[in-house]
Design an enzyme around this catalytic site. Structure first.
Site, PDB file in Angstrom:
ATOM      1  N   ASP A 115      -6.405  -6.810   4.415  1.00 59.87           N
ATOM      2  CA  ASP A 115      -7.528  -6.183   3.703  1.00 59.87           C
ATOM      3  C   ASP A 115      -8.437  -7.268   3.128  1.00 59.87           C
ATOM      4  O   ASP A 115      -9.656  -7.233   3.301  1.00 59.87           O
ATOM      5  CB  ASP A 115      -6.982  -5.285   2.583  1.00 59.87           C
ATOM      6  CG  ASP A 115      -8.106  -4.615   1.807  1.00 59.87           C
ATOM      7  OD1 ASP A 115      -9.056  -4.144   2.451  1.00 59.87           O
ATOM      8  OD2 ASP A 115      -8.041  -4.598   0.559  1.00 59.87           O
ATOM      9  N   LYS A 127       3.019 -15.738   3.458  1.00 62.23           N
ATOM     10  CA  LYS A 127       3.204 -16.371   2.139  1.00 62.23           C
ATOM     11  C   LYS A 127       4.703 -16.613   1.962  1.00 62.23           C
ATOM     12  O   LYS A 127       5.322 -16.155   0.992  1.00 62.23           O
ATOM     13  CB  LYS A 127       2.614 -15.440   1.060  1.00 62.23           C
ATOM     14  CG  LYS A 127       2.545 -16.036  -0.336  1.00 62.23           C
ATOM     15  CD  LYS A 127       1.511 -17.126  -0.507  1.00 62.23           C
ATOM     16  CE  LYS A 127       1.617 -17.741  -1.892  1.00 62.23           C
ATOM     17  NZ  LYS A 127       0.770 -18.943  -2.053  1.00 62.23           N
ATOM     18  N   ASP A 169     -12.316  -8.768   4.730  1.00 63.77           N
ATOM     19  CA  ASP A 169     -13.582  -8.726   3.981  1.00 63.77           C
ATOM     20  C   ASP A 169     -14.182 -10.126   3.868  1.00 63.77           C
ATOM     21  O   ASP A 169     -15.400 -10.299   3.946  1.00 63.77           O
ATOM     22  CB  ASP A 169     -13.371  -8.155   2.565  1.00 63.77           C
ATOM     23  CG  ASP A 169     -13.714  -6.669   2.481  1.00 63.77           C
ATOM     24  OD1 ASP A 169     -13.438  -5.953   3.470  1.00 63.77           O
ATOM     25  OD2 ASP A 169     -14.248  -6.232   1.447  1.00 63.77           O
ATOM     26  N   TYR A 177       0.825  -1.211   0.000  1.00 70.67           N
ATOM     27  CA  TYR A 177       0.000   0.000   0.000  1.00 70.67           C
ATOM     28  C   TYR A 177       0.858   1.260   0.000  1.00 70.67           C
ATOM     29  O   TYR A 177       0.475   2.266  -0.566  1.00 70.67           O
ATOM     30  CB  TYR A 177      -0.896   0.038   1.243  1.00 70.67           C
ATOM     31  CG  TYR A 177      -2.219  -0.670   1.124  1.00 70.67           C
ATOM     32  CD1 TYR A 177      -2.291  -1.987   0.706  1.00 70.67           C
ATOM     33  CD2 TYR A 177      -3.403  -0.014   1.459  1.00 70.67           C
ATOM     34  CE1 TYR A 177      -3.496  -2.638   0.621  1.00 70.67           C
ATOM     35  CE2 TYR A 177      -4.617  -0.656   1.379  1.00 70.67           C
ATOM     36  CZ  TYR A 177      -4.667  -1.968   0.955  1.00 70.67           C
ATOM     37  OH  TYR A 177      -5.865  -2.609   0.877  1.00 70.67           O
ATOM     38  N   ASP A 232      -3.241 -18.210   1.468  1.00 73.23           N
ATOM     39  CA  ASP A 232      -4.251 -18.838   0.601  1.00 73.23           C
ATOM     40  C   ASP A 232      -4.965 -19.969   1.345  1.00 73.23           C
ATOM     41  O   ASP A 232      -6.189 -20.115   1.272  1.00 73.23           O
ATOM     42  CB  ASP A 232      -3.632 -19.310  -0.731  1.00 73.23           C
ATOM     43  CG  ASP A 232      -2.334 -20.095  -0.575  1.00 73.23           C
ATOM     44  OD1 ASP A 232      -1.803 -20.176   0.559  1.00 73.23           O
ATOM     45  OD2 ASP A 232      -1.847 -20.637  -1.586  1.00 73.23           O
TER      46      ASP A 232
HETATM   47  C1  IPM Z   1     -10.273  -1.061   4.235  1.00 75.69           C
HETATM   48  C2  IPM Z   1     -10.561  -0.463   2.891  1.00 75.69           C
HETATM   49  C3  IPM Z   1      -9.367   0.381   2.471  1.00 75.69           C
HETATM   50  C4  IPM Z   1      -8.155  -0.520   2.404  1.00 75.69           C
HETATM   51  C5  IPM Z   1      -9.580   1.127   1.143  1.00 75.69           C
HETATM   52  C6  IPM Z   1     -10.814   1.993   1.189  1.00 75.69           C
HETATM   53  C7  IPM Z   1      -8.365   1.911   0.743  1.00 75.69           C
HETATM   54  O1  IPM Z   1     -10.851  -1.438   1.964  1.00 75.69           O
HETATM   55  O2  IPM Z   1     -10.109  -0.302   5.198  1.00 75.69           O
HETATM   56  O3  IPM Z   1     -10.222  -2.289   4.328  1.00 75.69           O
HETATM   57  O4  IPM Z   1      -7.908  -1.163   1.386  1.00 75.69           O
HETATM   58  O5  IPM Z   1      -7.436  -0.591   3.402  1.00 75.69           O
HETATM   59 MN    MN Z   2     -10.900  -3.420   2.743  1.00 76.14          MN
END
Ligand code: IPM
Ligand code: MN
Length: 384
Positions: free
Chosen positions: A274, A218, A278, A168, A250
């Site tokens: 990240d 990884k 999710d 990032y 993975d």
């Molecule tokens: C998160 C979001 C952010 C990230 C984006 C909005 C840049 O997805 O906080 O998980 O990738 O960190």
């Molecule tokens: Mn995210």
């Protein structure tokens, strides 16, 4: 309940002035962000009001523009006045940011809210430790898309994601190479100090929980993961009571689906975190159940882990759980108000337990009463 401030007698000329020094005063930057941000923030603030009324504390709410909405108003997605109020805040409460894929094209790439506001905020306050609780009690396991035999007892994981390093924040370059082809190049870099501070926090967190830590890596491909894992192994010697398990990222994605209950604390670098956080939200049944805390050496900010959901903005149907949960995390981690934080978690769960939910969690065949964003917040306040 009465406010402590209202039941205490005022000082009179005959009596000595009351010593108010026990009162705590906190400044909070309130950044609703984009999309559903202002709707879910409104519910979070209702909860903050309740906490303020019944504790010897004042919360100075300092609203600021942040994200795409700020860019449209000021030409800057993290404007100077917002930076100034975040600088002086004790904590920052932030809603989701961003626009839909097509809409965001009107904003120059570098100024789009993710690159122009969120990453600069993370960098400015060095919020390296991102806590993402993945929590679903057994009583709510029907929200999960996983079968009852997998998720029936609920799930309780803490993802600790490194938040200010890795790909990032590495050097980036784009151009045309000597074969005339467009290319993009970006660097995934960590030095040992960046890894060590996150790993230390993960071990500390494990000590406060089940003393089980999964190192997600990884190492079969990435040098950065080899270094990360070395530091995990070195730190493990300082925490002999924590059991460490190493798992490839993975494989972890598979295990999260097949057997999420094996995990307690999971620690990983920025981009792995990240993606897996999710996925973890998907296991709960909705990203709307994912609050988070982003903690740095001086300051922390609190935000839902999800995006701004422009498709459902202004419809009063978004789930405010993640925003209200972020308030609970702020009270606990920035202000030491552990009991009030626990009360909020309990209130959130009790609204679901009474058969109410927002539409993101409704599934055919379940007999939940669907409530709006505002009604959900009101029910949390009533439960408090
Ligand atoms: C998160 C979001 C952010 C990230 C984006 C909005 C840049 O997805 O906080 O998980 O990738 O960190
Ligand atoms: Mn995210």
């Amino acid at each position: 309940m009465h406010s402590l401030k209202n039941v205490l007698p005022n000082g009179t000329p005959d009596s000595p002035a009351i010593d108010w020094s026990f009162m705590k005063h906190y400044k909070i930057a309130i950044l609703p962000g984009d999309g559903i941000g202002s709707e879910i923030m409104a519910e979070a603030l209702k909860v903050l009001d309740v906490v303020e009324r019944r504790n010897p504390v004042t919360f100075d709410r300092m609203p600021g523009r942040f994200g795409a909405s700020a860019w449209f108003e000021t030409g800057n997605s993290f404007p100077d006045d917002t930076i100034a109020l975040c600088d002086k805040a004790h904590a920052i409460l932030k809603g989701p940011i961003g626009l839909g894929h097509e809409e965001s094209k009107v904003i120059p790439i570098e100024e789009q809210p993710e690159r122009g506001a969120l990453l600069p905020m993370r960098r400015r306050y060095d919020t390296f430790a991102n806590f993402r609780p993945v929590y679903l009690p057994a009583s709510l396991s029907h929200f999960s898309p996983l079968k009852p035999e997998i998720i029936g007892n609920g799930v309780d994981i803490m993802i600790v994601r490194e938040l200010v390093g890795g790909i990032y924040f590495g050097k980036k370059e784009t151009g045309v190479n000597d074969r005339g082809l467009r290319y993009a190049h970006e660097v995934l870099e960590y030095d040992e100090s960046l890894i060590k501070r996150t790993v230390d926090i993960a071990f500390d967190t494990a000590m406060k929980r089940r003393r089980l830590l999964h190192n997600i890596h990884k190492s079969n491909v990435l040098k950065s993961s080899i270094l990360w894992t070395e530091i995990i192994d070195e730190t493990a010697k300082e925490f002999p009571d924590v059991e460490v398990r190493h798992m490839l990222v993975d494989a972890a994605a598979t295990h999260l689906c097949l057997d999420p209950c094996q995990f307690d604390v999971m620690v990983m670098e920025n981009m792995f975190g990240d993606i897996l956080s999710d996925q973890a939200g998907g296991i709960l049944g909705s990203l709307g159940l994912m609050p988070s805390a982003c903690v740095g050496p001086q300051k922390a900010y609190y935000e839902p882990s999800h995006g701004s959901a422009p498709d459902i903005a202004d419809k009063n149907i978004a789930n405010p759980y993640s925003m209200i949960g972020s308030v609970a995390m702020m009270l606990d981690m920035s202000f030491g108000m552990t009991e009030e934080a626990a009360n909020i978690w309990q209130a959130l769960q009790s609204v679901f337990a009474s058969g109410y939910s927002t539409s993101d969690l409704s599934k055919p065949g379940t007999d939940c009463t669907i409530v709006s964003t505002g009604e959900f917040g009101d029910r949390v306040v009533a439960a408090l």
